[in-house]
Motif scaffolding. Structure first.
Motif, mmCIF file in Angstrom:
data_model
loop_
_atom_site.group_PDB
_atom_site.id
_atom_site.type_symbol
_atom_site.label_atom_id
_atom_site.label_comp_id
_atom_site.label_asym_id
_atom_site.label_seq_id
_atom_site.Cartn_x
_atom_site.Cartn_y
_atom_site.Cartn_z
ATOM 1 N N CYS A 74 1.139 0.080 0.358
ATOM 2 C CA CYS A 74 -0.251 -0.111 -0.040
ATOM 3 C C CYS A 74 -0.311 -0.948 -1.309
ATOM 4 O O CYS A 74 0.468 -0.727 -2.233
ATOM 5 C CB CYS A 74 -0.911 1.241 -0.273
ATOM 6 S SG CYS A 74 -2.655 1.061 -0.685
ATOM 7 N N LYS A 134 -3.371 -1.300 -2.909
ATOM 8 C CA LYS A 134 -4.693 -1.031 -3.459
ATOM 9 C C LYS A 134 -4.640 -0.376 -4.848
ATOM 10 O O LYS A 134 -5.561 -0.509 -5.621
ATOM 11 C CB LYS A 134 -5.481 -0.142 -2.499
ATOM 12 C CG LYS A 134 -5.795 -0.786 -1.147
ATOM 13 C CD LYS A 134 -7.197 -1.351 -1.125
ATOM 14 C CE LYS A 134 -7.696 -1.708 0.260
ATOM 15 N NZ LYS A 134 -7.117 -2.947 0.812
ATOM 16 N N PHE A 135 -3.607 0.349 -5.125
ATOM 17 C CA PHE A 135 -3.422 0.965 -6.444
ATOM 18 C C PHE A 135 -4.640 1.745 -6.923
ATOM 19 O O PHE A 135 -5.144 1.521 -8.026
ATOM 20 C CB PHE A 135 -3.017 -0.088 -7.490
ATOM 21 C CG PHE A 135 -1.641 -0.645 -7.246
ATOM 22 C CD1 PHE A 135 -0.525 0.034 -7.719
ATOM 23 C CD2 PHE A 135 -1.460 -1.817 -6.521
ATOM 24 C CE1 PHE A 135 0.762 -0.472 -7.472
ATOM 25 C CE2 PHE A 135 -0.173 -2.319 -6.279
ATOM 26 C CZ PHE A 135 0.927 -1.645 -6.754
ATOM 27 N N CYS A 136 -5.107 2.675 -6.117
ATOM 28 C CA CYS A 136 -6.107 3.616 -6.602
ATOM 29 C C CYS A 136 -5.466 4.377 -7.776
ATOM 30 O O CYS A 136 -4.277 4.683 -7.733
ATOM 31 C CB CYS A 136 -6.505 4.583 -5.493
ATOM 32 S SG CYS A 136 -7.233 3.726 -4.076
ATOM 33 N N CYS A 172 -3.115 7.518 -7.231
ATOM 34 C CA CYS A 172 -2.291 7.610 -6.019
ATOM 35 C C CYS A 172 -0.869 7.091 -6.189
ATOM 36 O O CYS A 172 -0.633 6.018 -6.744
ATOM 37 C CB CYS A 172 -2.989 6.838 -4.908
ATOM 38 S SG CYS A 172 -2.144 6.968 -3.320
ATOM 39 N N VAL A 210 1.159 6.417 -3.592
ATOM 40 C CA VAL A 210 1.652 5.718 -2.394
ATOM 41 C C VAL A 210 2.153 4.292 -2.662
ATOM 42 O O VAL A 210 3.210 3.907 -2.154
ATOM 43 C CB VAL A 210 0.581 5.741 -1.274
ATOM 44 C CG1 VAL A 210 0.966 4.832 -0.112
ATOM 45 C CG2 VAL A 210 0.399 7.163 -0.761
HETATM 46 FE FE1 SF4 Z 1 -3.562 3.023 -1.221
HETATM 47 FE FE2 SF4 Z 1 -3.422 5.491 -2.158
HETATM 48 FE FE3 SF4 Z 1 -5.616 4.083 -2.504
HETATM 49 FE FE4 SF4 Z 1 -4.950 4.958 -0.084
HETATM 50 S S1 SF4 Z 1 -5.525 6.238 -1.807
HETATM 51 S S2 SF4 Z 1 -5.721 2.910 -0.617
HETATM 52 S S3 SF4 Z 1 -2.748 4.792 -0.168
HETATM 53 S S4 SF4 Z 1 -3.619 3.587 -3.364
#
Ligand code: SF4
Ligand code: SAH
Ligand code: F3S
Length: 447
Positions: free
Chosen positions: A166, A168-170, A173, A175
């Motif tokens: 991923c 996106k780096f929320c 998170c 992941v």
């Molecule tokens: Fe990516 Fe985690 Fe955000 Fe999902 S929650 S988009 S895995 S950073």
């Protein structure tokens, strides 16, 4: 061909899987890879030659489970020092050799991108700790799905990972750190794996990725988006049901929404996590979408597929969340009406941007979680009760406890109990739903 004089010694592998569906898929692939080395799966940990724990790092509690399970393995390892203990998955990736330091009974540590080397590691032909992000594609080094052996349980519904990692780096998170950068598997490999699965009796495939709808790849005629991939899968004879999870709201492209209207095999079910209903919190989370944007998206999806059921994930008590923010979340939930949803109390994770931000009072977060779960449970009950009287497809996955009874999944993923003495696992039948119980439905075969 098996060598009659020298049959390979059968060894027993016990796998415990924590965390998301991608881990379930990885566990299957690791079982297949080990199967090629003569390992068969066992349900009995005490009887195993090797125990593999495929772990999750998403919340602190998830990660801590590994250490309590390892603690419980100590007597077994003391009794049988030749028992091999391996740790795979996202804790393996995040903590690496720290795991062995804390728990010396662990023999092997393998990350999510290196598990194609697990058999070599077990043979002692590769390092005992492998958590790099290698340049090669692990899928090219794994046995094909058709080579499934006795080690792997057969089921009419299967997972197929199409996208990993991923970008996106929320802010909350792990992941992006445990799974690495976003990578889409190539079209031809995905279609081949899907056909292999269908050839061995699979009728339903759930496409997996942490950001699955961000999948893209070069296909015939140019660059394909995820909607195009689903259309291609819809052309596979014998593949009756397609699902996918998990999606990010910002990657719901027009073509994917249109696929929900056009591809009959695509089930009317969408897991689309929103996390919060407050724009202030969404910004702090680095989600890059707003509550209103999410609602507009839901409108468009429902326009394309009016009978779709929506599900989501929520985090409560994210740093800085006020009562007002929480009420925004409650309002969004009330407005959308989810079929079901996961909600979690925020857990600060090492290495993530939100880790050191001041936390919301734990009791306040608990209260908010309770309030949110109360509403979500009501919605789940209403959605389930709304199924009563409807005729739905049900794919039988296993026999029930009562004679003649089968248990399957409806189009909406509800478990449905049906009296069907003539039926077999793998049958896809029309069922009229007659009753809603606490966590399942009861149905009768429709004429
Ligand atoms: Fe990516 Fe985690 Fe955000 Fe999902 S929650 S988009 S895995 S950073
Ligand atoms: N890729 C998916 C979900 C990844 S993890 C997505 O983007 O939505 C699954 C869920 O775990 C997330 O949706 C989130 O709700 C929850 N989660 C992730 N990190 C968390 C944390 N630090 N604390 C609590 N919940 C978390
Ligand atoms: Fe957990 Fe890793 Fe999945 S952290 S949710 S097992 S991607």
């Amino acid at each position: 061909m098996t060598d009659q004089a020298n049959p390979p010694a059968v060894k027993k592998l016990f796998i415990k899987t924590y965390g998301c569906q991608m881990n379930v898929y990885d566990s299957q692939r690791m079982a297949e890879a080990m199967g090629a080395d003569g390992y068969v799966l066992t349900e009995d940990q005490a009887d195993a030659d090797m125990v593999l724990l495929n772990t999750c790092h998403i919340r602190e509690k998830a990660a801590e489970k590994l250490y309590s399970d390892l603690g419980r393995l100590k007597p077994l390892k003391a009794e049988r020092p030749d028992l091999k203990i391996g740790v795979a998955g996202c804790v393996a990736q995040a903590e690496g050799e720290e795991i062995v330091r804390r728990m010396p009974l662990v023999d092997l540590v393998v990350g999510p991108q290196t598990y194609h080397r697990l058999p070599a590691m077990v043979r002692g032909e590769a390092p005992a700790i492998l958590t790099d992000f290698p340049p090669e594609d692990k899928f090219d080094h794994l046995p094909a799905r058709t080579s499934l052996n006795r080690a792997t349980r057969r089921a009419p519904a299967a997972f197929l990972t199409v996208q990993e990692g991923c970008d996106k780096f929320c802010a909350f998170c792990v992941v992006p750190y445990t799974r690495g950068a976003e990578v889409s598997r190539p079209v031809d490999r995905i279609l081949r794996e899907a056909r292999d699965l269908v050839d061995r009796g699979v009728r339903e495939i759930t496409l997996l990725g942490q950001n699955v709808n961000g999948w893209h790849g070069a296909g015939s005629g140019g660059e394909w988006g995820f909607g195009r991939l689903i259309r291609a899968l819809g052309g596979i004879e014998g593949l009756d049901r397609i699902r996918y999870t998990t999606s990010h709201p910002n990657d719901m492209a027009d073509d994917l929404i249109a696929a929900h209207r056009d591809v009959p095999q695509l089930m009317p079910y969408l897991h689309l996590p929103v996390q919060s209903g407050s724009d202030r919190i969404l910004r702090a989370m680095n989600r890059k979408h707003t509550a209103a944007g999410y609602l507009r998206l839901i409108d468009r999806i429902r326009e394309a597929r009016p009978d779709i059921m929506l599900t989501s994930d929520f985090i409560v008590g994210f740093p800085g969340e006020t009562d007002g923010d929480h009420q925004d979340t409650m309002r969004l939930v009330a407005e959308v009406g989810f079929g079901t949803a996961f909600s979690f109390k925020y857990s600060p994770r090492p290495g993530t941007p939100a880790h050191d931000r001041p936390e919301v009072d734990s009791r306040v977060a608990d209260q908010r979680l309770q309030e949110l779960q109360g509403l979500l449970t009501k919605q789940q009950k209403a959605a389930q009760e709304g199924m009563v009287g409807r005729a739905l497809g049900v794919l039988f996955e296993k026999p029930g406890r009562q004679a003649g009874q089968m248990i399957g999944k409806s189009d909406y993923l509800h478990s449905v109990f049906v009296d069907a003495p003539q039926a077999q696992v793998g049958d896809l039948v029309r069922v009229r739903i007659v009753e809603s119980a606490s966590n399942s439905l009861r149905g009768e075969l429709a004429a």
